[in-house]
Structure formats: C-alpha cells, structure tokens
Design an enzyme around this catalytic site. Structure first.
Site, PDB file in Angstrom:
ATOM      1  N   GLU A  49       0.751  -1.327  -0.030  1.00 19.29           N
ATOM      2  CA  GLU A  49      -0.091   0.112   0.035  1.00 19.29           C
ATOM      3  C   GLU A  49       0.917   1.279   0.086  1.00 19.29           C
ATOM      4  O   GLU A  49       0.637   2.257   0.739  1.00 19.29           O
ATOM      5  CB  GLU A  49      -0.970  -0.068   1.280  1.00 19.29           C
ATOM      6  CG  GLU A  49      -1.927  -1.107   1.187  1.00 19.29           C
ATOM      7  CD  GLU A  49      -2.821  -1.386   2.400  1.00 19.29           C
ATOM      8  OE1 GLU A  49      -2.758  -0.554   3.402  1.00 19.29           O
ATOM      9  OE2 GLU A  49      -3.644  -2.440   2.354  1.00 19.29           O
ATOM     10  N   ASN A  68       2.012  -4.983  -3.245  1.00 22.13           N
ATOM     11  CA  ASN A  68       0.538  -5.179  -3.080  1.00 22.13           C
ATOM     12  C   ASN A  68      -0.388  -4.003  -2.542  1.00 22.13           C
ATOM     13  O   ASN A  68       0.053  -3.257  -1.958  1.00 22.13           O
ATOM     14  CB  ASN A  68       0.335  -6.253  -1.803  1.00 22.13           C
ATOM     15  CG  ASN A  68      -0.937  -6.970  -1.614  1.00 22.13           C
ATOM     16  OD1 ASN A  68      -1.524  -7.394  -2.352  1.00 22.13           O
ATOM     17  ND2 ASN A  68      -1.279  -6.866  -0.361  1.00 22.13           N
ATOM     18  N   ASP A  74     -12.348 -10.090  -1.118  1.00 19.50           N
ATOM     19  CA  ASP A  74     -13.773 -10.225  -0.542  1.00 19.50           C
ATOM     20  C   ASP A  74     -14.594  -9.239  -1.004  1.00 19.50           C
ATOM     21  O   ASP A  74     -14.160  -8.262  -1.819  1.00 19.50           O
ATOM     22  CB  ASP A  74     -13.658 -10.195   1.038  1.00 19.50           C
ATOM     23  CG  ASP A  74     -13.085  -8.837   1.387  1.00 19.50           C
ATOM     24  OD1 ASP A  74     -12.735  -7.795   0.983  1.00 19.50           O
ATOM     25  OD2 ASP A  74     -12.361  -8.665   2.661  1.00 19.50           O
ATOM     26  N   HIS A  82     -10.332  -5.755  -2.437  1.00 15.69           N
ATOM     27  CA  HIS A  82     -11.543  -5.772  -1.362  1.00 15.69           C
ATOM     28  C   HIS A  82     -12.535  -4.848  -2.199  1.00 15.69           C
ATOM     29  O   HIS A  82     -12.668  -3.519  -2.332  1.00 15.69           O
ATOM     30  CB  HIS A  82     -10.910  -4.704  -0.364  1.00 15.69           C
ATOM     31  CG  HIS A  82     -10.049  -5.666   0.512  1.00 15.69           C
ATOM     32  ND1 HIS A  82     -10.219  -6.619   1.379  1.00 15.69           N
ATOM     33  CD2 HIS A  82      -8.695  -5.370   0.812  1.00 15.69           C
ATOM     34  CE1 HIS A  82      -9.159  -7.315   1.746  1.00 15.69           C
ATOM     35  NE2 HIS A  82      -8.114  -6.600   1.607  1.00 15.69           N
ATOM     36  N   GLU A 106      -6.149 -10.611  -1.874  1.00 19.79           N
ATOM     37  CA  GLU A 106      -6.936 -10.344  -0.681  1.00 19.79           C
ATOM     38  C   GLU A 106      -8.539 -10.155  -0.780  1.00 19.79           C
ATOM     39  O   GLU A 106      -9.068  -9.387  -0.392  1.00 19.79           O
ATOM     40  CB  GLU A 106      -6.448  -8.956   0.216  1.00 19.79           C
ATOM     41  CG  GLU A 106      -4.923  -8.898   0.467  1.00 19.79           C
ATOM     42  CD  GLU A 106      -4.636  -7.888   1.427  1.00 19.79           C
ATOM     43  OE1 GLU A 106      -5.441  -7.331   1.768  1.00 19.79           O
ATOM     44  OE2 GLU A 106      -3.404  -7.697   1.433  1.00 19.79           O
TER      45      GLU A 106
END
Ligand SMILES: *[C@@H]1O[C@H](CO)[C@@H](O)[C@H](O)[C@H]1NC(C)=O
Ligand SMILES: *[C@@H]1O[C@H](CO)[C@@H](O)[C@H](O)[C@H]1NC(C)=O
Ligand SMILES: *[C@@H]1O[C@H](CO)[C@@H](O)[C@H](O)[C@H]1NC(C)=O
Length: 311
Positions: A114, A155, A221, A191, A219
């Site tokens: 990030e 990432n 979701d 996300h 990651e």
C-alpha cells in the site's frame, strides 16, 4: 515449489477449511511487524512458524505478508524519531531477519504494501517521508538477497481496474524493471463491493502481465450491505465469477486469495459497520452461491487449478 494455475487461499482462521479447499495460505497477522518485531531487533516467529508448518504439512504454498507497510507497526517504531540512515537500517534489518528465517519456505513475499494514495500520489508514511521513494527498491533488493527463491510482490487495494492508483503502480513497475530491481509480482488486493466492480480488471491485469510481471489477486472479498438478501447473494456470486475469470483468463495471473473464509471471521464489520457477508462461506461455515460460482469458474477454466473439491 511449482504453482500450476490458480490457487485459492485461506487466511489464518478456521484452518481446517484450508487443506480441503485451498492450495495456499497467507498468515493474516502473524508476519506483520507488530507481531514479528515487537521490540527492536527481538524477533518472534512463533505464530508465523505455526502457519507455515501447517501449510507445508498440508501441501500448501505460503504467501508471506508483509515486510514494509505503514500500518500495524509496533509503537517503538511508529513513535520513534528516526533519521534516514537509522530508519533505513531498521527496515533492512527487519527484512534480513524475517527473510532469512523463512528463506526457501514461502512462495512469495508482499515486500511493500500500500505505498500509494488513491489519487496516485505517494502515501505519507515513515518509509516514504523519511527514507524517500527509494525505500521500495532497497526493500526489494534486500529481500531478494536473503531469499532468492521467493517471488517479490508489491501489493495494494483499489488497483483492480485501470485508475490513477494502478497507473502509479504501473509506472513504478516500469521504472523498477528498467533498473533491474528484483520485482516479480503485482498484488491486487481485491477488497470489492457487490455490483460495483470495475469493468476493466482484465485490461489492468494484462498491462502488468505485459511488463513481464506475474499478477495475483491477494485479498479478495466482496462485501454488501447487511442484512444480506438473495438478490445480492446472486450478484455477489456473479462478481466472484467475474474476478476469477479475469485471473484465469490471463496466464500471468497465478493466484486468487480470499481474505478470510467464512462471514463470521472477517475484518469488514470492524471497518465498515453496516457491511459484511463478503466471503465464500456463511456464518455457519456453509458454502454460499459465491462458493459455487468460484468452483464453477475454476472448473471451466483452461488452466489447472488447485481448487479441487467442488461437489
Ligand atoms: C510470540 O508470539 C506468540 C504468537 O503470537 C505469542 O503467543 C507470544 O506471547 C509471543 N512471545 C513473546 C515473547 O512476545
Ligand atoms: C505510541 O503512539 C500511540 C498513538 O499512535 C500511543 O497510543 C502510544 O501510547 C504510544 N506509545 C509510546 C510507547 O509512546
Ligand atoms: C442489496 O440489496 C438491497 C435491497 O435490494 C439494496 O438496497 C442494497 O443496496 C443492495 N446492494 C448491496 C451492495 O448491498
């Protein structure tokens, strides 16, 4: 360790799901800085060792997560007053100790997590503000020297489609690769929100692949407003299918990791209190429409997948 095609990953909780449904694991919190170096130069590998051992016993690959991030840092580091030389040596020492402890045991490391704001500018962090943007190449070079077997990733979130933030990553990748910095994979966190997927995920994956990088969804979701309803559960299943297809349709996309497994263990309600139900299994650990959509998409894919227990 050879990775064929696509891998779904279980994170941290409900490990029993993992060997049956998932070919790869990311230790959710156990490899973060607060857990691994809670006191300066005193390392604690207990939690991460447990996960890594468990994964290997069950024939699973491990994605290491992570070395250099602005969040979940221990107080000694976050609250310290550092000059550039000292902070750089703290970063290098952390990567050397962590990387050599897990050398040869992990498929990949999220080396930098990030680094950008959503508008594509540098995020203000101790790493960027004190060391400068070169913290990224220093981190990658150090990680590669201590574990030449691990694929090294950068990432980030909100980089699923083509936008200012993914543009910043694309330009960074071009510049790192031109300087022969060891950078191997772009991690797209994923996300996402039901019915709000960017349309150009395949194009975005393709441009990073075009640089010679591998790509992974790291990651995933897809959250929705609570309470859930059948209509949204169907939309969610379609969205999962869209993301899986975007990955399996590009040979450079090597893995799909879901960020936790069942809806009762998720970071989302803590951060988005009116949302949740973002995962493949419900709170009773029963598979949801999203699970079957992922299974069908992987089954239909031409690439070989480690996800092999659909009904
Ligand atoms: C090391 O980490 C483990 C797992 O999180 C924890 O239970 C233990 O208390 C830690 N040990 C020390 C000395 O902090
Ligand atoms: C460090 O800063 C946090 C706030 O960011 C504060 O809660 C904590 O007490 C501080 N710890 C020390 C040891 O100064
Ligand atoms: C889910 O369904 C309800 C009612 O149909 C709707 O108001 C809501 O915004 C939907 N979308 C998401 C992302 O939850």
């Amino acid at each position: 360790m050879v990775l064929l095609g696509n891998i779904l990953v279980l994170i941290d909780t409900v490990l029993l799901f993992s060997s049956k449904e998932f070919g790869m694991i990311t230790p959710e919190n156990y490899q973060k800085w607060f857990a691994t170096e809670p006191v300066r130069n005193q390392f604690n590998f207990t939690g991460a060792d447990y996960i890594v051992k468990w994964a290997h016993k069950n024939g699973q690959a491990v994605r290491g997560h992570n070395f250099v991030w602005h969040s979940q840092l221990p107080d000694w580091l976050n609250n310290g007053t550092w000059d550039k030389k000292t902070l750089n040596s703290i970063m290098v020492n952390h990567i050397v100790k962590m990387g050599s402890h897990f050398r040869g045991k992990l498929y990949a490391w999220d080396v930098v997590n990030e680094p950008y704001n959503d508008d594509g500018t540098w995020r203000s962090t101790i790493w960027h503000d004190i060391i400068g943007p070169e913290f990224i190449s220093t981190a990658l070079t150090t990680a590669h020297a201590v574990d030449p077997f691990a694929k090294l990733y950068i990432n980030d979130y909100n980089v699923e489609g083509v936008n200012a933030k993914s543009d910043a990553h694309y330009n960074l990748a071009k510049s790192l690769l031109k300087k022969h910095v060891p950078y191997h994979g772009f991690g797209i966190q994923g996300h996402l929100v039901v019915a709000q997927l960017p349309k150009d995920i395949p194009q975005n994956i393709a441009r990073f692949a075009g640089l010679g990088l591998e790509v992974a969804i790291t990651e995933l979701d897809i959250r929705m407003d609570l309470p859930n309803n059948a209509k949204n559960a169907t939309l969610q299943a379609n969205d999962y299918k869209t993301v899986v297809n975007a990955c399996v349709d590009n040979r450079a996309c090597v893995g799909i990791t879901v960020w936790e497994t069942s809806d009762d263990y998720s970071w989302i309600p803590g951060v988005f209190p009116t949302q949740g139900d973002a995962l493949l299994f419900d709170t009773n650990k029963d598979p949801k429409p999203a699970y079957y959509a992922v299974a069908d998409a992987l089954k239909a894919a031409k690439v070989k997948s480690h996800f092999n227990s659909w009904p």
